[in-house]
Scaffold this motif. Sequence first.
Motif, PDB file in Angstrom:
ATOM      1  N   ARG A 115       0.979  -1.169  -0.095  1.00 40.61           N
ATOM      2  CA  ARG A 115       0.051   0.050  -0.026  1.00 40.61           C
ATOM      3  C   ARG A 115       0.988   1.198   0.188  1.00 40.61           C
ATOM      4  O   ARG A 115       0.371   2.239   0.013  1.00 40.61           O
ATOM      5  N   ARG A 122      -1.281  -3.396  -6.007  1.00 46.17           N
ATOM      6  CA  ARG A 122      -2.367  -3.994  -4.928  1.00 46.17           C
ATOM      7  C   ARG A 122      -3.757  -3.740  -5.907  1.00 46.17           C
ATOM      8  O   ARG A 122      -4.157  -2.877  -6.130  1.00 46.17           O
ATOM      9  N   LEU A 144      -7.541  -3.533  -5.781  1.00 43.16           N
ATOM     10  CA  LEU A 144      -8.272  -2.573  -5.012  1.00 43.16           C
ATOM     11  C   LEU A 144      -9.873  -2.828  -5.170  1.00 43.16           C
ATOM     12  O   LEU A 144     -10.338  -2.103  -5.975  1.00 43.16           O
ATOM     13  N   MET A 191     -12.136  -1.812  -3.478  1.00 42.29           N
ATOM     14  CA  MET A 191     -12.662  -0.547  -2.865  1.00 42.29           C
ATOM     15  C   MET A 191     -12.738   0.679  -3.918  1.00 42.29           C
ATOM     16  O   MET A 191     -13.322   1.645  -3.775  1.00 42.29           O
ATOM     17  N   ARG A 217      -1.097 -18.358   3.884  1.00 41.12           N
ATOM     18  CA  ARG A 217      -2.142 -18.938   3.093  1.00 41.12           C
ATOM     19  C   ARG A 217      -2.566 -20.372   3.645  1.00 41.12           C
ATOM     20  O   ARG A 217      -1.842 -21.101   4.479  1.00 41.12           O
ATOM     21  N   MET A 240     -16.404 -10.855  -4.499  1.00 39.14           N
ATOM     22  CA  MET A 240     -15.443 -10.927  -5.757  1.00 39.14           C
ATOM     23  C   MET A 240     -14.545 -12.522  -5.757  1.00 39.14           C
ATOM     24  O   MET A 240     -13.480 -12.642  -6.255  1.00 39.14           O
ATOM     25  N   LEU A 276     -13.692 -13.501  -9.094  1.00 36.94           N
ATOM     26  CA  LEU A 276     -12.255 -12.894  -9.597  1.00 36.94           C
ATOM     27  C   LEU A 276     -11.335 -13.642  -9.038  1.00 36.94           C
ATOM     28  O   LEU A 276     -10.119 -13.627  -9.696  1.00 36.94           O
ATOM     29  N   ILE A 287      -7.794 -15.119 -10.446  1.00 38.62           N
ATOM     30  CA  ILE A 287      -6.397 -15.093 -10.448  1.00 38.62           C
ATOM     31  C   ILE A 287      -5.688 -16.280 -10.043  1.00 38.62           C
ATOM     32  O   ILE A 287      -4.436 -16.450 -10.516  1.00 38.62           O
TER      33      ILE A 287
END
Length: 237
Positions: free
Chosen positions: A14, A100, A102, A104, A136, A192, A195, A199
């Motif tokens: 970030r 990153r 995001l 939001m 993880r 998400m 999505l 990835i």
Amino acid sequence: MNLYESIFTRKSTRDFTATPLSESKIDELRGFIENVPPLLPDAAISYKIVGPEGVKGMGVPKAPHYILISAPPQVLRNTCAGFLFQHAELFLYAEGYATRWLGMLKSKEQDKNFVIGMAFGEPAKPEHRTIEEFDRKPLTEIAQGNDPRIEAARLAPSGLNGQPWYFITENESIHVYQKQKIGGVLGLAYKMMDLDVGIALCHLAVASEELGRSFHFSITESAPKTPGGFLYLGTVK
Ligand SMILES: Cc1cc2nc3c(=O)[nH]c(=O)nc-3n(C[C@H](O)[C@H](O)[C@H](O)COP(=O)(O)O)c2cc1C
């Protein structure tokens, strides 16, 4: 570093410097994105690269560049977008930059097909880690069967680090499933997961390329029974 090596050392940040990438590096990134084979042949995903003036949203980190990803409604839209732009993420790491995803972030321009954004630029400090430093789930929680490519998928980033994926190997195939809900208060609002699985599929594709295996994603009628709480998304052959 190549894309495969990035999978095992990458880390989101970030904390970016304000220094923009050169025009020629941005052109290289565009050229790279244009050459990524899509997850599904008809996937129609577009993007823009903008500066801080082009974005808004809560908790958006300051970065010199943002990728704004858009796509009209289509089969596995978010999964195809995650697949394509995780390739861009790995490319940027391999080139020494950081990123990153995001959820939001919003585009300042009205865009009814907006999917998600990603910040990128030079990290304020080097962003690398060892496999042991990845937070993880163990392989046993996310997969049945053995295929070395699943380790690459296991390390994929996901919103809220929810890791909403499951893999079942069968002969040379990997069947791919998406968790329907992730836990926690924030998880209730998080939508998400499809999505995120895109990835993880990018990491599977990059590992396939590295290990000389084929990667064809399709939806088949004969996938094993879907594990409870998951949705079947497709199969890698
Ligand atoms: C789809 C998606 C949405 C995300 N949204 C946000 C976000 O809104 N804000 C944020 O700080 N990080 C966001 N992240 C970053 C994740 O929190 C991060 O990838 C995850 O914790 C794993 O860490 P790593 O990327 O360093 O491996 C998002 C990641 C993904 C994949």
